[in-house]
Design a protein around this motif. Structure first.
Motif, PDB file in Angstrom:
ATOM      1  N   THR A 268       0.836  -1.204   0.000  1.00 28.45           N
ATOM      2  CA  THR A 268       0.000   0.000   0.000  1.00 28.45           C
ATOM      3  C   THR A 268       0.872   1.255   0.000  1.00 28.45           C
ATOM      4  O   THR A 268       0.561   2.241  -0.689  1.00 28.45           O
ATOM      5  CB  THR A 268      -0.952  -0.012   1.215  1.00 28.45           C
ATOM      6  OG1 THR A 268      -1.834  -1.123   1.053  1.00 28.45           O
ATOM      7  CG2 THR A 268      -1.760   1.264   1.329  1.00 28.45           C
TER       8      THR A 268
ATOM      9  N   GLU B 185      -7.216   0.799  -0.638  1.00 32.92           N
ATOM     10  CA  GLU B 185      -7.413  -0.423   0.141  1.00 32.92           C
ATOM     11  C   GLU B 185      -8.572  -0.244   1.129  1.00 32.92           C
ATOM     12  O   GLU B 185      -9.454  -1.087   1.235  1.00 32.92           O
ATOM     13  CB  GLU B 185      -6.115  -0.683   0.904  1.00 32.92           C
ATOM     14  CG  GLU B 185      -6.130  -1.892   1.768  1.00 32.92           C
ATOM     15  CD  GLU B 185      -4.755  -2.109   2.393  1.00 32.92           C
ATOM     16  OE1 GLU B 185      -4.115  -1.125   2.813  1.00 32.92           O
ATOM     17  OE2 GLU B 185      -4.333  -3.263   2.456  1.00 32.92           O
TER      18      GLU B 185
ATOM     19  N   ASP C  78      -5.837  -1.643  -5.040  1.00 35.61           N
ATOM     20  CA  ASP C  78      -5.209  -2.131  -3.813  1.00 35.61           C
ATOM     21  C   ASP C  78      -6.149  -3.134  -3.151  1.00 35.61           C
ATOM     22  O   ASP C  78      -7.128  -2.749  -2.521  1.00 35.61           O
ATOM     23  CB  ASP C  78      -4.904  -0.934  -2.894  1.00 35.61           C
ATOM     24  CG  ASP C  78      -3.899  -1.294  -1.804  1.00 35.61           C
ATOM     25  OD1 ASP C  78      -3.614  -2.494  -1.636  1.00 35.61           O
ATOM     26  OD2 ASP C  78      -3.416  -0.374  -1.125  1.00 35.61           O
TER      27      ASP C  78
HETATM   28 MG   LIG Z   1      -2.006  -2.864   1.991  1.00 32.61          MG
END
Ligand SMILES: [Mg+2]
Ligand SMILES: Nc1ncnc2c1ncn2[C@@H]1O[C@H](COP(=O)(O)OP(=O)(O)OP(=O)(O)O)[C@@H](O)[C@H]1O
Length: 317
Positions: free
Chosen positions: A60, A98, A174
């Protein structure tokens, strides 16, 4: 020991136009934590690139650096030919974060309309963009329902729809399928393939190895902020052959015959022979039969990406 299957390439100037992403020693530290340590890699345009790694590896962080949401501590990076963070390049990037949460009180259509506005998509194109996104992610029938009534998987589909708005040249996803059931995952793979077909580059963060294996052209495996392997799936899995046989009637002393063909691992009646020349498989079978063994099954044994991943992570400790 860290293992890099393909050394970082020296990139010629005329290659810049064909690269979607290029990074050189891109690093990010948070206090004493190294989130990303010297990421050097290139992603050609049009590729589906998988970024794999265990929790906390730095996936990330890498995406946030590339989309310009956070600044590198050191190193450089270019996205669509411009330095990371460049405003014009950012307009041609789609991003599914994410962890995201859309406004509960808006409908799916309203969320998409809002993001069209935020992305500066011309007014006369917005309706078509929104309808296409709803259709592609399978939310057309729920378009006017409020986000508050959506399951996690439906919210993730909506997030993917948002990332696709404006037909970006490069999309960062993500963990796009973390909340999806197998059908949903299949749908997302199809969507990703569709994006590739229209020339979009897709950067896919995931720890779902089977999914990455099915859809990605190339992958990087990262661990504790470092790339420990990079290449195509066949590159990563290695080209040496392996074969799995079910054999009965062999005395333990006869098992030595396998060593002439490769390394052998035995579980009950199953013999896995690694490093065998594919042309030698009939000879192995003939040899087993000659010493009184009965061969029930012979099948190629390809290492899965998951096995290779665990092996790489084990080797990196
Ligand atoms: Mg991540
Ligand atoms: N804002 C932050 N402040 C402090 N540390 C951070 C921050 N963001 C990330 N980190 C740390 O950086 C490391 C990498 O985190 P990152 O979120 O990039 O991992 P990841 O590979 O995406 O993991 P996951 O699979 O769990 O999503 C972790 O040790 C994390 O705790």
């Amino acid at each position: 020991m860290a293992e890099t299957l393909s050394a970082p390439r020296v990139v010629a100037a005329d290659e810049t136009a064909t690269l979607a992403i290029e990074t050189r020693d891109l690093a990010k530290t948070y206090g004493r934590i190294t989130a990303l340590a010297g990421l050097t890699m290139t992603v050609p345009r049009g590729e589906i690139f998988g970024f794999l790694g265990p929790n906390g590896a730095g996936k990330t962080t890498a995406v946030k650096l590339l989309v310009g949401l956070t600044h590198p501590t050191s190193g450089e990076g270019w996205v669509l030919g411009a330095p990371i963070g460049d405003r014009l390049a950012r307009r041609r990037i789609g991003y599914l974060p994410e962890l995201f949460r859309y406004q509960d009180w808006l409908s799916a259509r309203e969320v998409l309309e809002l993001h069209c506005e935020l992305a500066g998509i011309p007014k006369n194109e917005r309706k078509r963009e929104v309808e296409e996104a709803l259709e592609t992610v399978g939310l057309a029938s729920r378009a006017d329902d409020r986000v508050a009534t959506f399951s996690k998987g439906m919210q993730q589909r909506l997030g993917l729809g948002v990332a696709m708005l404006g037909q970006p040249d490069l999309i960062f996803l993500d963990e796009p399928t973390s909340a999806l059931d197998p059908v949903g995952r299949h749908d997302i793979r199809e969507i990703i393939r569709g994006l590739k077909a229209r020339g979009t580059t897709v950067f896919l963060n995931s720890h779902l190895l089977s999914e990455v294996e099915l859809v990605c052209d190339r992958v990087a495996v990262i661990d504790r902020g470092r790339v420990i392997a990079l290449g195509t799936i066949p590159d990563l899995l290695g080209e040496t052959g392996a074969v799995r046989l079910r054999v009965t009637g062999l005395s333990p002393s006869a098992e030595i015959l396998f060593h002439r063909f490769g390394s052998v691992e035995i579980h009950d009646d199953w013999y896995t022979v690694r490093g065998i020349d594919p042309d030698a498989v009939p000879d192995l079978v003939a040899e087993i039969v000659r010493v009184g063994g009965r061969v029930h099954t012979v099948e190629p044994r390809q290492q899965t990406l998951e096995e290779r991943f665990l092996q790489l992570l084990g080797g990196a400790t």
